[in-house]
Design a protein around this motif. Structure first.
Motif, short mmCIF file in Angstrom:
data_model
loop_
_atom_site.label_atom_id
_atom_site.label_comp_id
_atom_site.label_asym_id
_atom_site.label_seq_id
_atom_site.Cartn_x
_atom_site.Cartn_y
_atom_site.Cartn_z
N ALA A 142 39.33 40.04 34.08
CA ALA A 142 39.49 39.02 35.12
C ALA A 142 38.16 38.72 35.82
CB ALA A 142 40.54 39.46 36.14
N ASP A 143 37.35 39.75 36.07
CA ASP A 143 36.04 39.53 36.69
C ASP A 143 35.11 38.76 35.76
OD1 ASP A 143 36.83 40.86 38.99
OD2 ASP A 143 35.88 42.76 38.42
N ALA A 144 35.17 39.07 34.47
CA ALA A 144 34.34 38.36 33.49
C ALA A 144 34.74 36.89 33.42
CB ALA A 144 34.47 39.02 32.12
N GLU A 145 36.03 36.61 33.42
CA GLU A 145 36.51 35.23 33.35
C GLU A 145 36.17 34.46 34.62
OE1 GLU A 145 40.61 35.73 32.24
OE2 GLU A 145 40.07 36.07 30.13
N LYS A 146 36.28 35.11 35.78
CA LYS A 146 35.91 34.48 37.05
C LYS A 146 34.42 34.13 37.05
CE LYS A 146 35.89 35.42 42.01
NZ LYS A 146 36.20 36.41 43.06
N PHE A 147 33.58 35.06 36.57
CA PHE A 147 32.15 34.82 36.49
C PHE A 147 31.86 33.66 35.53
CE2 PHE A 147 28.02 35.60 34.49
CZ PHE A 147 27.20 35.84 35.58
N ALA A 148 32.55 33.61 34.40
CA ALA A 148 32.34 32.53 33.42
C ALA A 148 32.75 31.18 34.01
CB ALA A 148 33.14 32.82 32.14
N GLN A 149 33.79 31.15 34.81
CA GLN A 149 34.19 29.90 35.46
C GLN A 149 33.13 29.44 36.45
OE1 GLN A 149 38.05 30.78 37.12
NE2 GLN A 149 39.11 30.36 35.19
N ALA A 150 32.52 30.37 37.15
CA ALA A 150 31.52 30.03 38.17
C ALA A 150 30.14 29.72 37.58
CB ALA A 150 31.39 31.17 39.18
N HIS A 151 29.78 30.39 36.47
CA HIS A 151 28.41 30.28 35.95
C HIS A 151 28.34 29.83 34.49
CE1 HIS A 151 26.98 32.24 39.58
NE2 HIS A 151 27.94 33.14 39.42
N GLY A 152 29.48 29.46 33.93
CA GLY A 152 29.51 29.05 32.53
C GLY A 152 29.59 30.25 31.61
N GLY A 153 29.76 29.98 30.33
CA GLY A 153 29.83 31.04 29.34
C GLY A 153 31.25 31.36 28.94
N LYS A 154 31.35 32.37 28.10
CA LYS A 154 32.64 32.78 27.55
C LYS A 154 32.78 34.28 27.64
CE LYS A 154 35.34 32.58 23.31
NZ LYS A 154 35.40 32.13 21.93
N ALA A 155 33.96 34.75 28.07
CA ALA A 155 34.24 36.18 28.18
C ALA A 155 34.63 36.74 26.82
CB ALA A 155 35.35 36.43 29.20
N LEU A 156 34.00 37.86 26.45
CA LEU A 156 34.24 38.49 25.16
C LEU A 156 34.35 40.01 25.32
CD1 LEU A 156 31.44 36.63 23.17
CD2 LEU A 156 33.90 36.19 22.99
#
Length: 178
Positions: A142-156
């Protein structure tokens, strides 16, 4: 062939036998103790380039190899993945640690070490580490996905990271402004 069981009459022989048994055990002689990450300080240098880890933003990493009691440090998760995922990497690895950027301060990360193999990673964000574009590390998906929403990128997940995602060019090969 039958091997006789010899009584251990001296403490030295008993200690030697115990040491040999421990060295052959699945825990590798560490008594089954789980390795813990080592905290960085102002003098901790990167194993690849000698950069001081505390001078740069973004998640750091460390690898414990079976042939060394202390870890090798990396000023960036991309460096850790680059080394770990190389096909010629033959040194047995005991443990990998990265920082949980859901808890650590991106600009001055301290502590928050987690098992790299259970972590979640964000690839392709706008946030940079010591070597430019980096792979953010997080304990929770969830933290990785939240970060990706804020700063771009994809959670893996860890197992989804491939060698071609961990190229040590600092993004220079993809920079159209150069």
């Amino acid at each position: 062939m039958i091997f006789p069981i010899l009584p251990f009459r001296t403490p030295l022989l008993a200690a030697l036998a115990a040491g040999l048994l421990a060295a052959c055990s699945p825990g590798g002689g560490d008594g089954g103790k789980k390795l813990a990450a080592v905290e960085i300080d102002q003098s901790t240098a990167c194993s690849l380039d000698g950069m001081l880890l505390s001078d740069y933003p973004g998640p750091k990493a460390q690898i414990f190899y079976a042939d060394r009691p202390e870890p090798e440090f990396f000023c960036d998760t991309v460096e850790m993945f680059s080394i770990y995922l190389k096909p010629e990497q033959v040194r047995p690895v005991k443990a990998l640690f990265v920082q949980d950027m859901g808890k650590a301060d991106w600009d001055q990360p301290r502590g928050a070490w987690i098992d790299a193999k259970t972590a979640w990673y964000v690839l392709g964000s706008s946030r940079h580490g010591s070597m430019g574009p980096t792979i953010g590390s997080f304990a929770q998906q969830a933290d990785a996905e939240k970060f990706a929403q804020a700063h771009g990128g994809k959670a893996l997940a860890f197992d989804s990271i491939t060698p071609d995602m961990a190229v040590l060019d600092g993004g220079a090969l993809h920079d159209s402004k150069m």
